[in-house]
Design an enzyme around this catalytic site. Sequence first.
Site, PDB file in Angstrom:
ATOM      1  N   ASP A  13       0.820  -1.224   0.000  1.00 10.57           N
ATOM      2  CA  ASP A  13       0.000   0.000   0.000  1.00 10.57           C
ATOM      3  C   ASP A  13       0.847   1.264   0.000  1.00 10.57           C
ATOM      4  OD1 ASP A  13      -2.180  -1.793   0.414  1.00 10.57           O
ATOM      5  OD2 ASP A  13      -1.876  -1.660   2.577  1.00 10.57           O
ATOM      6  N   HIS A  43      -3.105  -2.827  -7.010  1.00  9.92           N
ATOM      7  CA  HIS A  43      -2.497  -1.516  -7.245  1.00  9.92           C
ATOM      8  C   HIS A  43      -3.548  -0.585  -7.818  1.00  9.92           C
ATOM      9  CE1 HIS A  43       1.779  -3.454  -7.651  1.00  9.92           C
ATOM     10  NE2 HIS A  43       1.360  -3.356  -6.412  1.00  9.92           N
ATOM     11  N   ARG A 141       4.548 -29.497  -6.015  1.00 11.62           N
ATOM     12  CA  ARG A 141       4.610 -29.906  -7.420  1.00 11.62           C
ATOM     13  C   ARG A 141       3.312 -30.526  -7.933  1.00 11.62           C
ATOM     14  NH1 ARG A 141       9.079 -29.774  -3.946  1.00 11.62           N
ATOM     15  NH2 ARG A 141      11.015 -30.355  -5.017  1.00 11.62           N
ATOM     16  N   GLY A 255     -10.822  -4.376   1.050  1.00  8.64           N
ATOM     17  CA  GLY A 255     -11.769  -3.357   1.496  1.00  8.64           C
ATOM     18  C   GLY A 255     -11.655  -3.066   2.985  1.00  8.64           C
TER      19      GLY A 255
END
Length: 339
Positions: A13, A43, A141, A255
């Site tokens: 952030d 972003h 894997r 949020g």
Amino acid sequence: MPSVIVVGGQWGDEGKGSIIAYLALHDEPEIIARGGVGTNAGHSVVINGKKYAVRQLPTGFMQTKARLLVGAGVLVDPEVFFYELEHLKDFNVAERVGIDYRCAIIEPKHKEMDRKNDYLHGTIGTTGSGCGPANADRVMRVAKQAKDIKELEPYLTDVAAEVNDALDEGALVLVEGTQGFGLSLYYGTYPYVTSKDTTASAVASDVGIGPTRVDDVIVVFKSFPTRVGAGPFPTEMPMEEADRLGLIEYGTVTGRRRRVRWFDFEMARYAARINGATMLAVTMLDKYDKEAFGITDYDKLPGKAKEFIEEIEERVGVPVCLIKTGPELEHIIDLRENI
């Protein structure tokens, strides 16, 4: 032309998206590649007053001349990927994006496991995006890869080959990291961390760049560091103090309201050293000094803001070359020519 890596120096952030967007438009890189964990990092970029949030594609999507790549080290959630192709269709991303065929896939079972696991989602405070369980499957894997998903076939490529070919040809390559230093699986506040390393070295590996091919590392710091989720957060301020200072932010992915703390110069110095920073970026200077809002000339910054930048440079030992003074792309001071 060089390769430039941009990473966060705190707990995510930090405003990396705004720095990456500026570099994408101003420097016009031929390739913008995303490293990092996966869709647990969002972003945000403000373009002409409109906010765009991305979790899967490179944040430099607005540079319509650039090839957009998602490195092999990044987890891919096909649902999020195709949503963002539609969400960003005005920028013609579908014709410019490439996913490394070796990317591991986040499946619905991973997201369900993440959200229902009391330790991961409750104690640690993960985003619930399935990244931890998907990376666990990768280590065991048994994870699916992008090459196993038919719908992704038109977008598959060898990102490492593309990036190194571009560097061989003298092209500028911009590499984006995600999260921040404090969330690194190795160097962060373990166990309250993400599911892999987040330093510049790891991000370079994610897109297939060897250490000798990295020219610059920009470490991004925010004037008031924030954190989403649980875990140690020294010098954290009470929410009442954050309210008084107008420091009210919410996570792009979750949020959830972000926790806020005072700037930690010692941590910043350590993060810069481990990341091999050649320059620093400081965002939200206008939150530290409201009189700095929108200023684009360093000499015109008010005294309080200047003193803060100078203290960062002195105590961290790396020049501050990019300073964000507001949310819009043009709210930036670029001092790179001075070094």
